[in-house]
Design a protein around this motif. Structure first.
Motif, PDB file in Angstrom:
ATOM      1  N   MET A  96      84.003   6.873  16.069  1.00 15.24           N
ATOM      2  CA  MET A  96      82.627   7.233  15.748  1.00 15.24           C
ATOM      3  C   MET A  96      82.296   7.857  17.389  1.00 15.24           C
ATOM      4  N   ARG A  97      81.791   8.118  17.836  1.00 15.51           N
ATOM      5  CA  ARG A  97      80.930   8.547  19.086  1.00 15.51           C
ATOM      6  C   ARG A  97      79.545   8.416  19.461  1.00 15.51           C
ATOM      7  N   ILE A  98      79.277   8.475  20.825  1.00 16.27           N
ATOM      8  CA  ILE A  98      77.870   7.935  21.289  1.00 16.27           C
ATOM      9  C   ILE A  98      77.124   8.900  21.544  1.00 16.27           C
ATOM     10  N   LYS A  99      76.029   9.239  21.088  1.00 13.74           N
ATOM     11  CA  LYS A  99      75.435  10.287  21.238  1.00 13.74           C
ATOM     12  C   LYS A  99      74.091   9.740  22.312  1.00 13.74           C
ATOM     13  N   GLU A 100      73.539   8.730  22.430  1.00 15.91           N
ATOM     14  CA  GLU A 100      72.390   8.093  23.165  1.00 15.91           C
ATOM     15  C   GLU A 100      72.543   7.134  23.661  1.00 15.91           C
ATOM     16  N   ILE A 101      72.317   6.363  25.038  1.00 13.17           N
ATOM     17  CA  ILE A 101      72.320   5.021  26.281  1.00 13.17           C
ATOM     18  C   ILE A 101      70.196   5.061  26.395  1.00 13.17           C
ATOM     19  N   SER A 102      70.282   4.497  26.030  1.00  6.18           N
ATOM     20  CA  SER A 102      68.435   4.098  26.627  1.00  6.18           C
ATOM     21  C   SER A 102      68.907   2.758  27.107  1.00  6.18           C
ATOM     22  N   ILE A 103      67.744   2.575  27.646  1.00  9.99           N
ATOM     23  CA  ILE A 103      67.239   1.329  28.796  1.00  9.99           C
ATOM     24  C   ILE A 103      66.686   0.921  28.794  1.00  9.99           C
ATOM     25  N   THR A 104      65.405  -0.318  28.477  1.00 10.68           N
ATOM     26  CA  THR A 104      64.076  -0.452  29.346  1.00 10.68           C
ATOM     27  C   THR A 104      64.270  -1.644  30.395  1.00 10.68           C
ATOM     28  N   ASP A 105      62.934  -1.872  31.378  1.00  8.05           N
ATOM     29  CA  ASP A 105      63.002  -1.994  32.399  1.00  8.05           C
ATOM     30  C   ASP A 105      63.886  -3.070  33.558  1.00  8.05           C
ATOM     31  N   LEU A 106      64.475  -1.890  33.089  1.00  6.77           N
ATOM     32  CA  LEU A 106      66.319  -1.896  33.962  1.00  6.77           C
ATOM     33  C   LEU A 106      65.452  -2.739  35.439  1.00  6.77           C
ATOM     34  N   PHE A 107      66.232  -3.866  35.928  1.00  7.91           N
ATOM     35  CA  PHE A 107      64.984  -4.260  37.094  1.00  7.91           C
ATOM     36  C   PHE A 107      63.652  -4.855  37.025  1.00  7.91           C
ATOM     37  N   GLU A 139      76.955   8.640  15.941  1.00  3.22           N
ATOM     38  CA  GLU A 139      77.063   9.000  14.810  1.00  3.22           C
ATOM     39  C   GLU A 139      76.936   8.244  14.166  1.00  3.22           C
ATOM     40  N   ASP A 140      76.131   9.564  12.526  1.00  2.00           N
ATOM     41  CA  ASP A 140      76.080   8.079  11.484  1.00  2.00           C
ATOM     42  C   ASP A 140      74.849   7.383  10.862  1.00  2.00           C
ATOM     43  N   ASP A 141      73.870   7.785  11.979  1.00  7.20           N
ATOM     44  CA  ASP A 141      72.447   7.268  12.258  1.00  7.20           C
ATOM     45  C   ASP A 141      72.757   5.288  12.312  1.00  7.20           C
ATOM     46  N   ILE A 142      73.914   5.056  13.218  1.00  9.33           N
ATOM     47  CA  ILE A 142      74.818   3.364  13.657  1.00  9.33           C
ATOM     48  C   ILE A 142      73.826   3.398  14.985  1.00  9.33           C
ATOM     49  N   TYR A 143      73.326   2.240  14.878  1.00  8.22           N
ATOM     50  CA  TYR A 143      72.574   1.990  16.751  1.00  8.22           C
ATOM     51  C   TYR A 143      72.822   0.510  17.116  1.00  8.22           C
ATOM     52  N   ALA A 144      73.653   0.192  18.273  1.00  3.65           N
ATOM     53  CA  ALA A 144      73.221  -1.036  18.376  1.00  3.65           C
ATOM     54  C   ALA A 144      72.222  -1.437  19.775  1.00  3.65           C
ATOM     55  N   ASN A 145      72.052  -3.083  19.608  1.00  2.00           N
ATOM     56  CA  ASN A 145      71.391  -3.596  20.224  1.00  2.00           C
ATOM     57  C   ASN A 145      72.134  -4.948  20.956  1.00  2.00           C
ATOM     58  N   ILE A 146      71.210  -4.419  22.086  1.00  2.00           N
ATOM     59  CA  ILE A 146      72.273  -5.723  22.835  1.00  2.00           C
ATOM     60  C   ILE A 146      70.875  -6.527  23.057  1.00  2.00           C
ATOM     61  N   ASP A 147      71.637  -7.847  23.003  1.00  2.00           N
ATOM     62  CA  ASP A 147      70.792  -9.030  23.159  1.00  2.00           C
ATOM     63  C   ASP A 147      71.318 -10.170  24.803  1.00  2.00           C
ATOM     64  N   ARG A 148      71.329  -9.935  25.805  1.00  2.00           N
ATOM     65  CA  ARG A 148      71.514 -10.351  26.827  1.00  2.00           C
ATOM     66  C   ARG A 148      72.063 -11.700  26.963  1.00  2.00           C
ATOM     67  N   LYS A 149      70.355 -12.290  26.175  1.00  2.00           N
ATOM     68  CA  LYS A 149      70.423 -13.590  26.392  1.00  2.00           C
ATOM     69  C   LYS A 149      71.342 -14.627  25.572  1.00  2.00           C
ATOM     70  N   LEU A 150      71.302 -14.038  24.187  1.00  2.00           N
ATOM     71  CA  LEU A 150      72.004 -14.662  23.433  1.00  2.00           C
ATOM     72  C   LEU A 150      73.817 -14.478  23.476  1.00  2.00           C
ATOM     73  N   LYS A 151      73.557 -13.106  24.473  1.00  2.00           N
ATOM     74  CA  LYS A 151      75.245 -12.792  24.158  1.00  2.00           C
ATOM     75  C   LYS A 151      75.806 -12.113  23.158  1.00  2.00           C
ATOM     76  N   LYS A 152      74.860 -11.480  22.654  1.00  2.00           N
ATOM     77  CA  LYS A 152      75.649 -10.915  21.483  1.00  2.00           C
ATOM     78  C   LYS A 152      75.135  -9.192  21.100  1.00  2.00           C
ATOM     79  N   THR A 153      75.709  -8.743  20.810  1.00  2.00           N
ATOM     80  CA  THR A 153      75.537  -6.926  20.561  1.00  2.00           C
ATOM     81  C   THR A 153      75.221  -6.912  18.067  1.00  2.00           C
ATOM     82  N   TYR A 154      74.301  -6.252  17.820  1.00  2.00           N
ATOM     83  CA  TYR A 154      73.890  -6.092  16.597  1.00  2.00           C
ATOM     84  C   TYR A 154      73.686  -4.603  16.551  1.00  2.00           C
ATOM     85  N   LEU A 155      74.297  -5.128  15.168  1.00  2.00           N
ATOM     86  CA  LEU A 155      74.628  -2.620  14.917  1.00  2.00           C
ATOM     87  C   LEU A 155      73.190  -2.811  13.757  1.00  2.00           C
ATOM     88  N   TYR A 156      72.850  -1.581  13.680  1.00  2.00           N
ATOM     89  CA  TYR A 156      71.617  -1.352  12.271  1.00  2.00           C
ATOM     90  C   TYR A 156      71.752  -0.654  11.929  1.00  2.00           C
TER      91      TYR A 156
END
Length: 363
Positions: free
Chosen positions: A1-12, A69-86
């Motif tokens: 599976m390949r990554i097609k986009e990376i986004s981050i909000t409120d970095l620093f 690809e394939d309409d899967i995305y990951a959201n990283i919860d930095r406080k809980l140190k966990k990664t969730y896939l949707y």
């Protein structure tokens, strides 16, 4: 599976970045002013995919999303140190280790120092600069020797059964004399190439010269011989392609010296006047280039995402201009995607279509 986009909000607490990856060209370049988070982004991506979540916790951001690809995305919860896939298709959510999906490798601008220290499992010292180059030369020699062992084992197996298969060959090959001779010529050409790559010994005299017409009994024998030879030599295909690229790039860039490949020493160098030169006697820039090429060709797994931070720091301007052309060939050969962070317009050269500018909030 390949990554097609990376986004981050409120970095620093300031920056919002969206980075679509160039899936067709397999190379994406991010650039921008100092302080917008280029290196931090690469380290965050590396930390997320390599379970270095302690680093992620210490970076201030609101949301980090990775779309596959394939309409899967990951959201990283930095406080809980966990990664969730949707899944946008099935509308489900689950916790997951991203390193099980795709392999990510970070090559930092001081890669020679870092690789040396990590390879030796020791704290960096001045001698470590030389060890990474020496270790890779030794590693290549070992890989060649292992491939030769595999070649020898297959050769013994095929040679042992050759007489029985020749006797049992009842079907006459539907090939013309010209095709037989062409196949034999191609085999010999391939052997000489493999000898030049250091993958076969020069004393292997298997050249078969055929003049005139080929009778039916000879065709039966030759058809088995050709099939066996193609199987044996195909074992070297992947390594030969990578060595070919390594040799061409190095020999085009390094002045007054040529790289040589052998099963005894991996890679060594010869000056234009015929003197032997150890890889550890290369300039620091040449060592950086050699290590980077070796990493990309021989160390990365297929379908990986490779992160390269500021490659220009160790490259002459002429090498910077050539960098993307060389990298494009490697990405296709190694089947990898690359995300580069750079300040150098010479690295970008004429490929601004591959770039994504990281801007400040007011830009």
């Amino acid at each position: 599976m390949r990554i097609k986009e990376i986004s981050i909000t409120d970095l620093f607490g300031v920056f919002n970045h969206i980075i679509p990856l160039n899936l067709e060209d397999r190379i994406t370049i991010i650039y921008g002013k100092n302080g917008v988070g280029k290196t931090t982004l690469l380290k965050l991506i590396n930390g997320i995919f390599n379970s270095e979540l302690d680093y992620i916790v210490n970076i201030d951001f609101e949301e980090f999303i990775i779309k596959f690809e394939d309409d899967i995305y990951a959201n990283i919860d930095r406080k809980l140190k966990k990664t969730y896939l949707y899944s946008l298709v099935d509308k489900y959510q689950f916790e997951y280790d991203l390193d099980d999906i795709i392999k990510v490798r970070l090559i930092e601008h001081d890669r020679l120092l870092n690789l040396a220290a990590s390879n030796l499992s020791e704290k960096y010292n001045r001698q470590s600069l030389l060890h990474s180059v020496a270790n890779y030369a030794q590693e290549l020699a070992q890989n060649i020797q292992e491939k030769l062992t595999e070649y020898g084992t297959l050769s013994q197996s095929l040679d042992r059964t050759f007489p029985a298969r020749a006797v049992q060959q009842n079907r006459l090959p539907e090939l013309t004399d010209a095709i037989f001779k062409d196949k034999l010529n191609k085999l010999e050409k391939k052997r000489y190439e493999l000898i030049d790559y250091g993958l076969l010994n020069r004393d292997e005299n298997t050249d078969i010269q055929i003049s005139g017409d080929i009778d039916e009994s000879t065709k039966k024998i030759l058809s088995i011989y050709i099939e066996d030879a193609e199987k044996k030599l195909s074992l070297f295909d992947d390594m030969a392609r990578k060595i070919d690229v390594l040799k061409r790039i190095i020999n085009n860039k390094f002045y007054y010296k040529q790289i040589n490949i052998s099963k005894e020493k991996g890679f060594t160098f010869t000056t234009d006047d015929g003197k032997s030169l150890s890889p550890t006697n290369l300039s620091s820039g040449e060592q950086h280039e050699l290590v980077l090429l070796y990493e990309l060709l021989f160390k990365v797994e297929p379908n990986s995402l490779i992160l390269i931070d500021e490659p220009e720091l160790s490259l002459h301007v002429e090498w910077q201009v050539q960098f993307l052309k060389d990298l494009q060939e490697i990405t296709q050969l190694s089947n990898i995607d690359v995300l580069i962070a750079t300040h150098s317009p010479d690295i970008i050269h004429d490929r601004w279509d591959l770039t994504v500018e990281l801007k400040g909030p007011a830009e």
